[in-house]
Design a protein around this motif. Structure first.
Motif, PDB file in Angstrom:
ATOM      1  N   GLN A  93      37.723 -45.108   1.384  1.00  0.00           N
ATOM      2  CA  GLN A  93      38.276 -44.028   0.559  1.00  0.00           C
ATOM      3  C   GLN A  93      37.209 -43.383  -0.326  1.00  0.00           C
ATOM      4  OE1 GLN A  93      41.234 -45.294  -2.281  1.00  0.00           O
ATOM      5  NE2 GLN A  93      40.004 -47.008  -2.989  1.00  0.00           N
ATOM      6  N   HIS A  94      36.188 -44.139  -0.710  1.00  0.00           N
ATOM      7  CA  HIS A  94      35.122 -43.579  -1.542  1.00  0.00           C
ATOM      8  C   HIS A  94      34.233 -42.644  -0.719  1.00  0.00           C
ATOM      9  CE1 HIS A  94      35.995 -47.607  -3.557  1.00  0.00           C
ATOM     10  NE2 HIS A  94      36.596 -46.674  -4.268  1.00  0.00           N
ATOM     11  N   ARG A  95      33.960 -43.032   0.513  1.00  0.00           N
ATOM     12  CA  ARG A  95      33.202 -42.155   1.413  1.00  0.00           C
ATOM     13  C   ARG A  95      34.013 -40.890   1.702  1.00  0.00           C
ATOM     14  NH1 ARG A  95      30.825 -45.236   6.062  1.00  0.00           N
ATOM     15  NH2 ARG A  95      33.001 -45.621   6.540  1.00  0.00           N
ATOM     16  N   SER A  96      35.317 -41.042   1.894  1.00  0.00           N
ATOM     17  CA  SER A  96      36.198 -39.892   2.139  1.00  0.00           C
ATOM     18  C   SER A  96      36.218 -38.946   0.932  1.00  0.00           C
ATOM     19  CB  SER A  96      37.616 -40.356   2.448  1.00  0.00           C
ATOM     20  OG  SER A  96      37.638 -41.080   3.652  1.00  0.00           O
ATOM     21  N   HIS A  97      36.195 -39.510  -0.258  1.00  0.00           N
ATOM     22  CA  HIS A  97      36.152 -38.702  -1.480  1.00  0.00           C
ATOM     23  C   HIS A  97      34.877 -37.843  -1.502  1.00  0.00           C
ATOM     24  CE1 HIS A  97      36.825 -37.782  -5.775  1.00  0.00           C
ATOM     25  NE2 HIS A  97      35.502 -37.849  -5.859  1.00  0.00           N
ATOM     26  N   ILE A  98      33.763 -38.442  -1.162  1.00  0.00           N
ATOM     27  CA  ILE A  98      32.493 -37.696  -1.122  1.00  0.00           C
ATOM     28  C   ILE A  98      32.571 -36.606  -0.053  1.00  0.00           C
ATOM     29  CG2 ILE A  98      30.008 -37.837  -0.669  1.00  0.00           C
ATOM     30  CD1 ILE A  98      30.202 -40.766  -1.837  1.00  0.00           C
ATOM     31  N   ARG A  99      33.104 -36.944   1.106  1.00  0.00           N
ATOM     32  CA  ARG A  99      33.226 -35.959   2.195  1.00  0.00           C
ATOM     33  C   ARG A  99      34.088 -34.766   1.763  1.00  0.00           C
ATOM     34  NH1 ARG A  99      35.330 -38.933   6.279  1.00  0.00           N
ATOM     35  NH2 ARG A  99      37.432 -38.309   5.745  1.00  0.00           N
ATOM     36  N   LYS A 100      35.187 -35.036   1.069  1.00  0.00           N
ATOM     37  CA  LYS A 100      36.108 -33.977   0.655  1.00  0.00           C
ATOM     38  C   LYS A 100      35.549 -33.112  -0.477  1.00  0.00           C
ATOM     39  CE  LYS A 100      40.735 -33.218  -1.185  1.00  0.00           C
ATOM     40  NZ  LYS A 100      41.968 -33.844  -1.684  1.00  0.00           N
ATOM     41  N   HIS A 101      34.985 -33.757  -1.505  1.00  0.00           N
ATOM     42  CA  HIS A 101      34.578 -33.037  -2.711  1.00  0.00           C
ATOM     43  C   HIS A 101      33.124 -32.571  -2.707  1.00  0.00           C
ATOM     44  CE1 HIS A 101      38.387 -33.784  -4.708  1.00  0.00           C
ATOM     45  NE2 HIS A 101      38.338 -35.011  -4.205  1.00  0.00           N
ATOM     46  N   PHE A 102      32.293 -33.201  -1.884  1.00  0.00           N
ATOM     47  CA  PHE A 102      30.867 -32.866  -1.839  1.00  0.00           C
ATOM     48  C   PHE A 102      30.405 -32.804  -0.380  1.00  0.00           C
ATOM     49  CE2 PHE A 102      31.813 -35.487  -5.594  1.00  0.00           C
ATOM     50  CZ  PHE A 102      31.427 -34.637  -6.630  1.00  0.00           C
ATOM     51  N   PRO A 103      30.955 -31.889   0.422  1.00  0.00           N
ATOM     52  CA  PRO A 103      30.685 -31.897   1.866  1.00  0.00           C
ATOM     53  C   PRO A 103      29.211 -31.730   2.248  1.00  0.00           C
ATOM     54  CG  PRO A 103      31.855 -29.897   1.217  1.00  0.00           C
ATOM     55  CD  PRO A 103      31.859 -30.812   0.033  1.00  0.00           C
ATOM     56  N   GLU A 104      28.462 -30.943   1.515  1.00  0.00           N
ATOM     57  CA  GLU A 104      27.034 -30.769   1.852  1.00  0.00           C
ATOM     58  C   GLU A 104      26.249 -32.048   1.595  1.00  0.00           C
ATOM     59  OE1 GLU A 104      25.342 -28.334   3.483  1.00  0.00           O
ATOM     60  OE2 GLU A 104      27.389 -27.648   3.849  1.00  0.00           O
ATOM     61  N   ILE A 105      26.563 -32.709   0.512  1.00  0.00           N
ATOM     62  CA  ILE A 105      25.902 -33.984   0.211  1.00  0.00           C
ATOM     63  C   ILE A 105      26.292 -35.017   1.267  1.00  0.00           C
ATOM     64  CG2 ILE A 105      25.792 -35.896  -1.442  1.00  0.00           C
ATOM     65  CD1 ILE A 105      26.055 -33.718  -3.653  1.00  0.00           C
ATOM     66  N   TYR A 106      27.570 -35.030   1.627  1.00  0.00           N
ATOM     67  CA  TYR A 106      28.055 -35.965   2.649  1.00  0.00           C
ATOM     68  C   TYR A 106      27.269 -35.798   3.953  1.00  0.00           C
ATOM     69  CZ  TYR A 106      31.129 -38.343   5.906  1.00  0.00           C
ATOM     70  OH  TYR A 106      31.624 -39.181   6.877  1.00  0.00           O
ATOM     71  N   THR A 144      29.421 -37.317  -9.764  1.00  0.00           N
ATOM     72  CA  THR A 144      29.133 -35.881  -9.843  1.00  0.00           C
ATOM     73  C   THR A 144      28.124 -35.491  -8.772  1.00  0.00           C
ATOM     74  OG1 THR A 144      27.272 -36.202 -11.354  1.00  0.00           O
ATOM     75  CG2 THR A 144      29.462 -35.868 -12.363  1.00  0.00           C
ATOM     76  N   GLU A 145      28.012 -34.197  -8.577  1.00  0.00           N
ATOM     77  CA  GLU A 145      27.009 -33.679  -7.647  1.00  0.00           C
ATOM     78  C   GLU A 145      25.600 -34.087  -8.096  1.00  0.00           C
ATOM     79  OE1 GLU A 145      25.632 -29.429  -5.684  1.00  0.00           O
ATOM     80  OE2 GLU A 145      27.369 -29.495  -6.994  1.00  0.00           O
ATOM     81  N   GLU A 146      25.366 -34.050  -9.387  1.00  0.00           N
ATOM     82  CA  GLU A 146      24.049 -34.400  -9.923  1.00  0.00           C
ATOM     83  C   GLU A 146      23.653 -35.840  -9.584  1.00  0.00           C
ATOM     84  OE1 GLU A 146      21.645 -34.537 -14.175  1.00  0.00           O
ATOM     85  OE2 GLU A 146      23.767 -34.050 -14.177  1.00  0.00           O
ATOM     86  N   ILE A 147      24.564 -36.773  -9.817  1.00  0.00           N
ATOM     87  CA  ILE A 147      24.227 -38.175  -9.547  1.00  0.00           C
ATOM     88  C   ILE A 147      24.118 -38.430  -8.043  1.00  0.00           C
ATOM     89  CG2 ILE A 147      26.557 -39.158  -9.584  1.00  0.00           C
ATOM     90  CD1 ILE A 147      25.380 -41.497 -11.209  1.00  0.00           C
ATOM     91  N   LEU A 148      24.928 -37.750  -7.244  1.00  0.00           N
ATOM     92  CA  LEU A 148      24.811 -37.884  -5.790  1.00  0.00           C
ATOM     93  C   LEU A 148      23.474 -37.339  -5.302  1.00  0.00           C
ATOM     94  CD1 LEU A 148      28.441 -36.872  -4.833  1.00  0.00           C
ATOM     95  CD2 LEU A 148      27.382 -39.079  -4.297  1.00  0.00           C
ATOM     96  N   ASN A 149      23.052 -36.210  -5.840  1.00  0.00           N
ATOM     97  CA  ASN A 149      21.758 -35.640  -5.452  1.00  0.00           C
ATOM     98  C   ASN A 149      20.590 -36.525  -5.853  1.00  0.00           C
ATOM     99  OD1 ASN A 149      22.441 -33.273  -4.034  1.00  0.00           O
ATOM    100  ND2 ASN A 149      22.834 -32.190  -5.949  1.00  0.00           N
ATOM    101  N   TRP A 150      20.737 -37.258  -6.943  1.00  0.00           N
ATOM    102  CA  TRP A 150      19.693 -38.158  -7.411  1.00  0.00           C
ATOM    103  C   TRP A 150      19.400 -39.259  -6.388  1.00  0.00           C
ATOM    104  CZ3 TRP A 150      20.440 -43.395  -8.155  1.00  0.00           C
ATOM    105  CH2 TRP A 150      19.383 -44.095  -8.735  1.00  0.00           C
ATOM    106  N   ALA A 151      20.435 -39.750  -5.737  1.00  0.00           N
ATOM    107  CA  ALA A 151      20.331 -40.936  -4.876  1.00  0.00           C
ATOM    108  C   ALA A 151      19.628 -40.656  -3.556  1.00  0.00           C
ATOM    109  CB  ALA A 151      21.728 -41.489  -4.598  1.00  0.00           C
TER     110      ALA A 151
END
Length: 120
Positions: A69-82, A53-60
């Motif tokens: 593919q996991h990095r690509s998933h983050i890039r696609k679904h959470f572009p600002e975090i990426y 989730t955005e919350e857990i990504l922001n925590w890190a």
């Protein structure tokens, strides 16, 4: 640029794989008592034990993914975090069971390598 950590501040690492049952769950388990880190783990699939989730990504502070593919998933679904988070890929295929001896060895070698090279 890598942050300088003092004794009171541990690096918050998020381990990511697909379903958070094998690779990222194993990394979480083997690093949960490491004094350098505070760790969490999640998966990119909607059936994951802990869904990314955005919350857990922001925590890190840093995100450790197992495959591109996991990095690509983050890039696609959470572009600002990426764009704003340090993300490193370990290139570990989904060929292992939870806490499998070979997986533990690979994870330790790769995490220590990226840590020593200040990539996380």
């Amino acid at each position: 640029m890598r942050k300088i950590w003092n004794d009171n501040r541990k690096l918050k690492l998020l381990f990511v794989c697909t379903v958070n049952r094998m690779r990222s769950a194993t990394a979480h388990k083997i690093y949960e008592s490491d004094e350098r880190f505070v760790v969490k783990s999640a998966g990119t699939d909607k059936t994951a034990n802990t869904v990314l989730t955005e919350e857990i990504l922001n925590w890190a502070d840093s995100i450790v993914v197992m495959e591109k593919q996991h990095r690509s998933h983050i890039r696609k679904h959470f572009p600002e975090i990426y764009k704003n988070k340090r993300i490193v890929c370990l290139y570990i295929p989904d060929d292992f069971d939870y806490m499998q001896t070979d997986l533990i060895g690979i994870l330790k070698a790769k995490v220590e390598d990226v840590y020593s090279r200040k990539l996380i």
